[in-house]
Design a protein around this motif. Structure first.
Motif, PDB file in Angstrom:
ATOM      1  N   SER A 158      43.527 101.032 129.514  1.00 26.82           N
ATOM      2  CA  SER A 158      44.645 100.428 128.816  1.00 26.82           C
ATOM      3  C   SER A 158      45.566 101.452 128.170  1.00 26.82           C
ATOM      4  O   SER A 158      46.555 101.093 127.563  1.00 26.82           O
ATOM      5  N   GLU A 159      45.251 102.746 128.309  1.00 29.39           N
ATOM      6  CA  GLU A 159      46.147 103.791 127.809  1.00 29.39           C
ATOM      7  C   GLU A 159      47.451 103.719 128.600  1.00 29.39           C
ATOM      8  O   GLU A 159      47.430 103.693 129.822  1.00 29.39           O
ATOM      9  N   PRO A 160      48.581 103.695 127.917  1.00 33.54           N
ATOM     10  CA  PRO A 160      49.842 103.686 128.659  1.00 33.54           C
ATOM     11  C   PRO A 160      50.075 105.030 129.344  1.00 33.54           C
ATOM     12  O   PRO A 160      49.577 106.059 128.902  1.00 33.54           O
ATOM     13  N   THR A 161      50.828 105.012 130.420  1.00 34.94           N
ATOM     14  CA  THR A 161      51.089 106.208 131.198  1.00 34.94           C
ATOM     15  C   THR A 161      52.476 106.746 130.894  1.00 34.94           C
ATOM     16  O   THR A 161      53.457 106.002 130.871  1.00 34.94           O
ATOM     17  N   TYR A 162      52.545 108.055 130.660  1.00 30.04           N
ATOM     18  CA  TYR A 162      53.823 108.726 130.440  1.00 30.04           C
ATOM     19  C   TYR A 162      54.627 108.661 131.720  1.00 30.04           C
ATOM     20  O   TYR A 162      54.127 108.953 132.797  1.00 30.04           O
ATOM     21  N   ASN A 163      55.893 108.262 131.608  1.00 32.16           N
ATOM     22  CA  ASN A 163      56.759 108.167 132.773  1.00 32.16           C
ATOM     23  C   ASN A 163      58.035 108.954 132.493  1.00 32.16           C
ATOM     24  O   ASN A 163      58.866 108.522 131.692  1.00 32.16           O
ATOM     25  N   PRO A 164      58.217 110.113 133.134  1.00 34.26           N
ATOM     26  CA  PRO A 164      59.419 110.915 132.895  1.00 34.26           C
ATOM     27  C   PRO A 164      60.723 110.156 133.172  1.00 34.26           C
ATOM     28  O   PRO A 164      61.765 110.492 132.618  1.00 34.26           O
ATOM     29  N   ALA A 165      60.666 109.116 134.008  1.00 31.34           N
ATOM     30  CA  ALA A 165      61.866 108.330 134.303  1.00 31.34           C
ATOM     31  C   ALA A 165      62.307 107.497 133.102  1.00 31.34           C
ATOM     32  O   ALA A 165      63.452 107.052 133.045  1.00 31.34           O
ATOM     33  N   ASN A 166      61.395 107.285 132.148  1.00 29.29           N
ATOM     34  CA  ASN A 166      61.713 106.495 130.947  1.00 29.29           C
ATOM     35  C   ASN A 166      61.898 107.389 129.729  1.00 29.29           C
ATOM     36  O   ASN A 166      61.510 107.030 128.627  1.00 29.29           O
ATOM     37  N   THR A 167      62.498 108.551 129.937  1.00 36.73           N
ATOM     38  CA  THR A 167      62.671 109.487 128.831  1.00 36.73           C
ATOM     39  C   THR A 167      63.579 108.887 127.762  1.00 36.73           C
ATOM     40  O   THR A 167      64.611 108.291 128.058  1.00 36.73           O
ATOM     41  N   ALA A 168      63.136 109.060 126.526  1.00 38.69           N
ATOM     42  CA  ALA A 168      63.896 108.571 125.377  1.00 38.69           C
ATOM     43  C   ALA A 168      64.009 109.692 124.365  1.00 38.69           C
ATOM     44  O   ALA A 168      63.104 110.519 124.231  1.00 38.69           O
ATOM     45  N   VAL A 169      65.137 109.729 123.653  1.00 43.30           N
ATOM     46  CA  VAL A 169      65.317 110.668 122.556  1.00 43.30           C
ATOM     47  C   VAL A 169      65.501 109.834 121.299  1.00 43.30           C
ATOM     48  O   VAL A 169      66.354 108.945 121.245  1.00 43.30           O
ATOM     49  N   VAL A 170      64.650 110.106 120.311  1.00 44.27           N
ATOM     50  CA  VAL A 170      64.655 109.349 119.060  1.00 44.27           C
ATOM     51  C   VAL A 170      64.913 110.323 117.918  1.00 44.27           C
ATOM     52  O   VAL A 170      64.250 111.356 117.830  1.00 44.27           O
ATOM     53  N   SER A 171      65.851 109.986 117.059  1.00 41.04           N
ATOM     54  CA  SER A 171      66.153 110.830 115.903  1.00 41.04           C
ATOM     55  C   SER A 171      66.202 109.963 114.659  1.00 41.04           C
ATOM     56  O   SER A 171      66.774 108.877 114.672  1.00 41.04           O
ATOM     57  N   GLY A 172      65.574 110.468 113.596  1.00 42.05           N
ATOM     58  CA  GLY A 172      65.612 109.732 112.339  1.00 42.05           C
ATOM     59  C   GLY A 172      64.569 110.226 111.366  1.00 42.05           C
ATOM     60  O   GLY A 172      63.893 111.230 111.615  1.00 42.05           O
ATOM     61  N   ALA A 173      64.450 109.506 110.275  1.00 43.46           N
ATOM     62  CA  ALA A 173      63.508 109.873 109.219  1.00 43.46           C
ATOM     63  C   ALA A 173      62.187 109.139 109.413  1.00 43.46           C
ATOM     64  O   ALA A 173      62.172 107.954 109.770  1.00 43.46           O
ATOM     65  N   ILE A 174      61.100 109.843 109.153  1.00 43.96           N
ATOM     66  CA  ILE A 174      59.777 109.227 109.216  1.00 43.96           C
ATOM     67  C   ILE A 174      59.613 108.327 107.996  1.00 43.96           C
ATOM     68  O   ILE A 174      59.793 108.757 106.859  1.00 43.96           O
ATOM     69  N   THR A 175      59.265 107.054 108.249  1.00 48.49           N
ATOM     70  CA  THR A 175      59.046 106.108 107.150  1.00 48.49           C
ATOM     71  C   THR A 175      57.576 105.775 106.956  1.00 48.49           C
ATOM     72  O   THR A 175      57.202 105.220 105.928  1.00 48.49           O
ATOM     73  N   ALA A 176      56.749 106.106 107.953  1.00 48.18           N
ATOM     74  CA  ALA A 176      55.308 105.851 107.832  1.00 48.18           C
ATOM     75  C   ALA A 176      54.551 106.774 108.773  1.00 48.18           C
ATOM     76  O   ALA A 176      55.043 107.111 109.854  1.00 48.18           O
ATOM     77  N   VAL A 177      53.368 107.187 108.332  1.00 51.16           N
ATOM     78  CA  VAL A 177      52.458 107.982 109.149  1.00 51.16           C
ATOM     79  C   VAL A 177      51.126 107.248 109.143  1.00 51.16           C
ATOM     80  O   VAL A 177      50.627 106.862 108.082  1.00 51.16           O
ATOM     81  N   SER A 178      50.554 107.034 110.331  1.00 48.71           N
ATOM     82  CA  SER A 178      49.265 106.351 110.421  1.00 48.71           C
ATOM     83  C   SER A 178      48.404 107.042 111.454  1.00 48.71           C
ATOM     84  O   SER A 178      48.877 107.857 112.235  1.00 48.71           O
ATOM     85  N   GLU A 179      47.121 106.693 111.441  1.00 44.63           N
ATOM     86  CA  GLU A 179      46.196 107.272 112.403  1.00 44.63           C
ATOM     87  C   GLU A 179      45.373 106.169 113.046  1.00 44.63           C
ATOM     88  O   GLU A 179      44.778 105.343 112.360  1.00 44.63           O
ATOM     89  N   VAL A 180      45.361 106.165 114.379  1.00 46.89           N
ATOM     90  CA  VAL A 180      44.547 105.226 115.141  1.00 46.89           C
ATOM     91  C   VAL A 180      43.190 105.883 115.339  1.00 46.89           C
ATOM     92  O   VAL A 180      43.111 107.035 115.768  1.00 46.89           O
ATOM     93  N   PRO A 181      42.105 105.163 115.017  1.00 50.41           N
ATOM     94  CA  PRO A 181      40.773 105.769 115.110  1.00 50.41           C
ATOM     95  C   PRO A 181      40.322 106.035 116.546  1.00 50.41           C
ATOM     96  O   PRO A 181      40.840 105.440 117.494  1.00 50.41           O
TER      97      PRO A 181
END
Length: 143
Positions: free
Chosen positions: A28-51
């Motif tokens: 169920s891990e999603p697969t990285y797809n270079p065709a769906n490249t996105a650039v995101v810019s902004g301020a971090i509002t939350a940091v979390s950790e998935v176990p």
């Protein structure tokens, strides 16, 4: 003897079921797809950790962009610690990655993160996670 055989079958059934569930989680891990490249810019509002044991285990950040919040998966915590990299609420970051869907949620799998004071490459251009090979000697020519 019948009780012993029944117990052995039960243990075997539980073990096979556990392996099957682990395979489903990995699949169920999603697969990285270079065709769906996105650039995101902004301020971090939350940091979390998935176990550990969950899809996309490790550090996730929520980035407030001009158009809304974007979930970004960075890398496992121990890899970011190895790089002596820490991203905190309030940091302004530019992320280049692949836009995917995971567990019904849109997420960007980060390939590169630039926080101004630090820039980190987390995946190669094809999306392979660099932490999978950290600490190994690869692509070295004999000298």
């Amino acid at each position: 003897m019948k009780i012993r055989n029944a117990f052995t079958r039960s243990v075997f059934t539980v073990a096979v079921s556990a392996l099957a569930l682990a395979a489903v989680a990995i699949a169920s891990e999603p697969t990285y797809n270079p065709a769906n490249t996105a650039v995101v810019s902004g301020a971090i509002t939350a940091v979390s950790e998935v176990p550990a044991g969950q899809p996309l285990e490790g550090v996730h950040v929520t980035v407030q962009t001009k158009t809304g919040n974007v979930q970004v998966y960075l890398a496992p915590r121990n890899f970011l610690s190895f790089l002596k990299t820490n991203f905190a609420v309030g940091d302004y970051i530019d992320v280049t990655g692949s836009h995917v869907r995971s567990g019904g949620t849109d997420v960007v799998l980060a390939r590169e993160v630039d926080a101004g004071h630090v820039s980190v490459v987390l995946r190669d251009p094809w999306g392979a996670e660099v932490w999978k090979n950290w600490g190994t000697r690869t692509n070295l020519k004999n000298t």
